[in-house]
Design a protein around this motif. Structure first.
Motif, PDB file in Angstrom:
ATOM      1  N   THR A 249      55.391  24.378  59.390  1.00 19.83           N
ATOM      2  CA  THR A 249      54.046  24.649  59.204  1.00 19.83           C
ATOM      3  C   THR A 249      53.428  23.026  58.899  1.00 19.83           C
ATOM      4  O   THR A 249      54.238  22.230  58.473  1.00 19.83           O
ATOM      5  CB  THR A 249      53.789  25.673  58.012  1.00 19.83           C
ATOM      6  OG1 THR A 249      54.551  25.033  56.923  1.00 19.83           O
ATOM      7  CG2 THR A 249      54.374  26.994  58.436  1.00 19.83           C
ATOM      8  N   LEU A 256      59.147  28.357  60.530  1.00 18.76           N
ATOM      9  CA  LEU A 256      59.074  29.332  61.181  1.00 18.76           C
ATOM     10  C   LEU A 256      60.066  29.580  62.218  1.00 18.76           C
ATOM     11  O   LEU A 256      60.554  28.573  62.901  1.00 18.76           O
ATOM     12  CB  LEU A 256      57.590  29.260  62.327  1.00 18.76           C
ATOM     13  CG  LEU A 256      56.365  29.002  61.490  1.00 18.76           C
ATOM     14  CD1 LEU A 256      55.080  28.928  62.310  1.00 18.76           C
ATOM     15  CD2 LEU A 256      56.341  30.147  60.158  1.00 18.76           C
ATOM     16  N   VAL A 295      53.043  24.481  66.369  1.00 16.55           N
ATOM     17  CA  VAL A 295      52.226  25.086  65.411  1.00 16.55           C
ATOM     18  C   VAL A 295      51.054  24.020  65.611  1.00 16.55           C
ATOM     19  O   VAL A 295      50.981  22.879  65.801  1.00 16.55           O
ATOM     20  CB  VAL A 295      52.696  24.685  63.985  1.00 16.55           C
ATOM     21  CG1 VAL A 295      51.902  24.930  62.932  1.00 16.55           C
ATOM     22  CG2 VAL A 295      54.103  25.587  63.970  1.00 16.55           C
ATOM     23  N   ARG A 296      49.836  24.754  65.491  1.00 22.66           N
ATOM     24  CA  ARG A 296      48.528  24.135  65.377  1.00 22.66           C
ATOM     25  C   ARG A 296      48.661  23.130  64.211  1.00 22.66           C
ATOM     26  O   ARG A 296      48.950  23.442  63.253  1.00 22.66           O
ATOM     27  CB  ARG A 296      47.368  25.150  65.171  1.00 22.66           C
ATOM     28  CG  ARG A 296      46.066  24.447  65.828  1.00 22.66           C
ATOM     29  CD  ARG A 296      45.034  25.426  65.790  1.00 22.66           C
ATOM     30  NE  ARG A 296      44.014  25.078  66.570  1.00 22.66           N
ATOM     31  CZ  ARG A 296      43.110  24.513  66.148  1.00 22.66           C
ATOM     32  NH1 ARG A 296      42.812  23.991  65.109  1.00 22.66           N
ATOM     33  NH2 ARG A 296      41.760  24.150  66.618  1.00 22.66           N
ATOM     34  N   ASP A 300      46.465  27.826  60.180  1.00 26.90           N
ATOM     35  CA  ASP A 300      47.785  28.974  59.883  1.00 26.90           C
ATOM     36  C   ASP A 300      48.356  29.557  61.394  1.00 26.90           C
ATOM     37  O   ASP A 300      48.886  30.661  61.392  1.00 26.90           O
ATOM     38  CB  ASP A 300      47.527  30.130  59.120  1.00 26.90           C
ATOM     39  CG  ASP A 300      46.918  29.346  57.797  1.00 26.90           C
ATOM     40  OD1 ASP A 300      47.284  28.335  57.348  1.00 26.90           O
ATOM     41  OD2 ASP A 300      46.199  30.338  57.072  1.00 26.90           O
ATOM     42  N   VAL A 302      50.186  29.636  65.089  1.00 26.80           N
ATOM     43  CA  VAL A 302      51.420  29.213  65.885  1.00 26.80           C
ATOM     44  C   VAL A 302      51.326  29.933  67.232  1.00 26.80           C
ATOM     45  O   VAL A 302      50.870  30.993  67.378  1.00 26.80           O
ATOM     46  CB  VAL A 302      52.891  29.365  65.283  1.00 26.80           C
ATOM     47  CG1 VAL A 302      53.136  30.935  64.905  1.00 26.80           C
ATOM     48  CG2 VAL A 302      54.074  28.882  65.960  1.00 26.80           C
ATOM     49  N   GLN A 322      49.523  34.078  70.405  1.00 24.45           N
ATOM     50  CA  GLN A 322      48.870  33.576  68.982  1.00 24.45           C
ATOM     51  C   GLN A 322      49.217  34.207  67.696  1.00 24.45           C
ATOM     52  O   GLN A 322      48.897  35.438  67.953  1.00 24.45           O
ATOM     53  CB  GLN A 322      47.474  33.226  69.278  1.00 24.45           C
ATOM     54  CG  GLN A 322      46.885  32.582  68.381  1.00 24.45           C
ATOM     55  CD  GLN A 322      45.395  32.542  68.214  1.00 24.45           C
ATOM     56  OE1 GLN A 322      44.792  31.749  68.972  1.00 24.45           O
ATOM     57  NE2 GLN A 322      44.572  33.192  67.652  1.00 24.45           N
ATOM     58  N   ASN A 324      48.928  34.268  63.523  1.00 21.16           N
ATOM     59  CA  ASN A 324      48.594  33.666  62.256  1.00 21.16           C
ATOM     60  C   ASN A 324      49.855  33.851  61.369  1.00 21.16           C
ATOM     61  O   ASN A 324      49.967  34.988  60.839  1.00 21.16           O
ATOM     62  CB  ASN A 324      47.498  34.455  61.567  1.00 21.16           C
ATOM     63  CG  ASN A 324      46.871  33.907  60.514  1.00 21.16           C
ATOM     64  OD1 ASN A 324      47.639  33.486  59.604  1.00 21.16           O
ATOM     65  ND2 ASN A 324      45.443  33.487  60.463  1.00 21.16           N
ATOM     66  N   TRP A 325      50.544  32.758  61.160  1.00 18.89           N
ATOM     67  CA  TRP A 325      51.768  33.099  60.270  1.00 18.89           C
ATOM     68  C   TRP A 325      51.543  33.341  58.791  1.00 18.89           C
ATOM     69  O   TRP A 325      52.389  33.875  57.999  1.00 18.89           O
ATOM     70  CB  TRP A 325      52.857  32.023  60.377  1.00 18.89           C
ATOM     71  CG  TRP A 325      52.195  30.553  60.082  1.00 18.89           C
ATOM     72  CD1 TRP A 325      51.669  29.770  60.830  1.00 18.89           C
ATOM     73  CD2 TRP A 325      51.782  30.014  58.745  1.00 18.89           C
ATOM     74  NE1 TRP A 325      51.212  28.533  60.229  1.00 18.89           N
ATOM     75  CE2 TRP A 325      51.119  28.760  59.063  1.00 18.89           C
ATOM     76  CE3 TRP A 325      52.013  30.487  57.601  1.00 18.89           C
ATOM     77  CZ2 TRP A 325      50.748  27.968  57.729  1.00 18.89           C
ATOM     78  CZ3 TRP A 325      51.889  29.589  56.463  1.00 18.89           C
ATOM     79  CH2 TRP A 325      51.127  28.374  56.540  1.00 18.89           C
TER      80      TRP A 325
END
Length: 371
Positions: A249, A256, A295-296, A300, A302, A322, A324-325
């Motif tokens: 992250t 992740l 990851v962006r 949050d 990925v 897409q 949201n982790w």
């Protein structure tokens, strides 16, 4: 204010698809965001100009003339990168795994070295293979410490790691380090080591996380302490499933871990690490997650690619998911990318900076997607 090199590259306004003419297994963007380097399964590389959106040059990755162990008799050496390889921005080098000596996957033809290509555009050896690094059986991915000085190679068939100095390619200590006790000594190979990521973890230090998969008793992560150089002390964290990839992250506090049908969020800024959540991934298109994840750089999110290297499964790898982790919510984003997706990374460029997903596939396409 003076713009950074990446700010000087215009952001894309929509999907951009470029034909590389080759089945591409790996792609990496230069640190100035001006070029993308791809390498196909026959060892042919393409240099893609990000601004003009054309292939501006080609190069051939040269096989090691005298690897250890040597080439099998009767085989014409060929650098055949099955997966992602790596890039070092400080020394401007592209690292290409010599995974196979022929396009037919066969353990008998497995490679044991990484080819190093000069990607410094002003260098007299630009796009030439300048050296080779001997390693374990079928190297797959290469990652670097935060200062870009220590390289780590994940050796697929043996579940081992090779450590080297990025400045000169010199191996640090033994050629292979076991991902679990006795991995390198197992006849036919140990747990498969598919991916590796290095990062400086707040409160913990510099670590390399290497995946171990396809072995019920040893599946999970091998965690190497890069600060204990040259000992590279190792601990293990068990995770089940066919683990394909790992990514940090933005704050490096979580890792992740991607398997075929779930994403594990691992809190790594504590020792031992703890599982924060496990996210079940959608399979609305009937595909599995056998490709990349990226990851962006803010927020949050990925992105995961559904892909498969198998040329007989053309419908695989045609969508992104897409996730949201932080919350566990998922959204499949179908279409817009070529089939048989394999490589995936995110890089920010443009003014203002805009994240772009870089996707390469074995169907011979490279796609840039602003996100």
């Amino acid at each position: 204010r003076v713009l950074t090199p990446c700010e000087m590259v215009p952001a894309k306004t929509g999907y951009v698809e470029i034909d590389t003419a080759f089945r591409t297994n790996m792609c990496h963007m230069s640190n100035d965001c001006a070029r993308i380097y791809t390498v196909s399964d026959n060892g042919i590389g393409c240099v893609i100009n990000v601004i003009t959106e054309i292939v501006e040059d080609f190069f051939t990755v040269t096989p090691n003339p005298s690897p250890s162990p040597p080439h099998p008799p009767g085989i014409t050496p060929l650098v055949h990168p099955f997966t992602k390889g790596g890039i070092n921005h400080k020394y401007q080098r592209l690292y290409v795994p010599a995974s196979f000596y022929s396009p037919t996957r066969s353990p008998d033809y497995g490679g044991y070295y990484i080819a190093v290509v000069d990607i410094n555009p002003v260098s007299p050896t630009y796009l030439q293979t300048v050296s080779w690094i001997d390693c374990g059986w079928i190297p797959e991915e290469v990652s670097f410490s935060e200062d870009n000085e220590i390289g780590v190679i994940a050796n697929y068939m043996q579940g081992t790691a090779t450590f080297f100095r990025a400045s000169n390619g010199q191996i640090i200590g033994a050629k292979e380090r076991d991902g679990f006790d006795g991995a390198g000594a197992i006849e036919g190979g140990g747990a498969f080591a598919r991916s590796v990521r290095c990062g400086n973890i707040p409160g913990v230090g510099n670590r390399a996380f290497m995946t171990l998969t396809e072995n019920t008793s040893n599946a999970g992560l091998a965690v190497f302490d890069l600060d204990s150089n040259p000992a590279f002390n190792r601990t293990n964290f068990p995770i089940s499933g066919f683990i394909d990839g790992v990514a940090f992250t933005p704050d490096n506090r979580r890792l992740l871990v991607l398997s075929t049908d779930e994403l594990t969020v691992l809190r790594v800024d504590v020792e031992p690490a703890v599982v924060e959540r496990t996210i079940t991934l959608p399979k609305t298109s009937g595909q599995t997650y056998m490709a990349g994840l990226a990851v962006r750089p803010t927020g949050d999110l990925v992105f995961l690619a559904t892909g498969n290297h198998n040329v007989d499964t053309a419908t695989q790898g045609t969508s992104l998911t897409q996730v949201n982790w932080a919350t566990g919510s998922t959204l499949e984003v179908p279409g817009g990318i070529a089939s048989q997706t394999w490589g995936l990374e995110i890089k920010s460029f443009g003014n203002p900076l805009k994240p772009h997903i870089i996707v390469c596939s074995r169907s011979g396409k490279l796609t840039m997607i602003p996100c």
